[in-house]
Write an enzyme that holds these catalytic residues in place. Structure first.
Site: not given
Ligand code: LMR
Length: 307
Positions: A7, A118, A151, A175
């Site tokens: 990718g 990912v 983050r 996630h």
């Molecule tokens: C992210 O958290 O940045 C990735 O999983 C992409 C997304 O679409 O949020």
């Protein structure tokens, strides 16, 4: 060490660039389905080498998996990113097929590799790659926890006006919006974060973290790439240098935390064999309940894949 990144979109190209300029691998192969894109981006990264002073060889390939042969680590970023208004789960219908095909191709040429996922929806794409590759679970690992904690750490650093380097944190679960940041395990230079910030502000940061990916999609009209690409590269580094770093990553749980049917983010030790050890934290009742909510959510999406 040879690393393949499948990718060559924003995330894959960023990951390949970090791997190259930080000399994490000797050779980086970038693969994409779109004619010439991977070759072009790999050439661009290689032409940056004399300026930024690195010697990692970067090679591009359009759908030619023979060039990826004998890779030590394979990072799969393939598939489509989300657009504003979409959840990560909305991507399953397209990305599940893409990740299956890519996994079949990479394992054919690199049967001993460690695979890092990912693509989204992350936890279920880790499931897809695991069942397709038939690799042991310790060699099929999802990247999300490093990104989500990054983050969280960045937001905390901003609020406390301290260096992000000094913020340590762990986060568990899927996630997605049900991820489980753990303030009890968050420290600032060794000081529990709860001693430095009031509960209301911390709650607001936790909420912002849960929707951190969506915040960027709203701002840019597509998904983030600098932090996701760098996070994947950091996992590659831990593996190829056998660093035994402690990171939250997605893995199939087999009894840990009383769960054996789900792919979820948990803290692990990452080294040359992939997952060297899953670390089991002594969660309190509230944390266990949040993890269970996250498990239920991921299980629902896994069922969509099964169908
Ligand atoms: C992210 O958290 O940045 C990735 O999983 C992409 C997304 O679409 O949020």
């Amino acid at each position: 060490m040879k690393v393949t990144v499948v990718g060559a979109g924003n995330v894959g190209a960023t990951c390949a660039d970090v791997l190259a300029y930080r000399e994490i691998a000797n050779e980086v192969v970038l693969v994409d389905i779109k004619e010439g894109v991977a070759e072009g981006k790999a050439l661009d990264i290689w032409q940056k080498a004399p300026i930024n002073l690195y010697d990692t060889r970067t090679i591009g390939a359009t759908n030619d998996y023979a060039k990826t042969a004998d890779s030590d680590v394979i990072v799969i970023t393939s598939g489509v990113p989300r657009k504003p208004g979409m959840t990560r789960d909305d991507l399953i219908s397209i990305n599940a097929g893409v990740v299956k095909t890519v996994t079949e191709n990479v394992v054919k040429y690199s049967p001993e590799a460690i695979i890092i996922l990912v693509s989204n929806p992350l936890d279920v794409m880790t499931y897809q790659a695991h069942i397709t590759s038939k690799f042991p679970r310790t060699r099929v690992i999802g990247m999300a926890g490093i990104l989500d904690t990054a983050r969280y750490r960045a937001f905390l650093a901003e609020e406390l006006n301290v260096s992000p380097k000094d913020i340590q944190a762990v986060l568990m679960g899927g996630h997605g919006d049900t991820m489980v940041p753990l303030p009890r395990y968050t420290t600032v230079g060794g000081i529990p974060v709860t001693e430095l910030i009031d509960a209301e502000k911390l709650d607001a940061i936790i909420e912002r973290t849960k929707f951190g990916g969506g915040e960027l999609v709203k701002l840019m009209g597509t998904s983030a790439w600098y932090a996701p690409g760098s996070a994947a590269a950091q996992m590659v580094e831990a593996i190829v240098k056998d660093q035994r770093r402690v990171f939250p990553v997605c893995i199939k749980l087999e009894g840990e935390y009383g769960i054996d049917d789900c792919y979820l983010g948990v803290p692990v030790i990452l080294g040359k064999n992939g997952i060297e050890k899953v670390i089991e934290l002594d969660l309190n009742d509230e944390e266990k309940a949040l993890l269970e909510t996250s498990r239920q959510h991921v299980l629902e999406v896994m069922k969509v894949l099964d169908k």
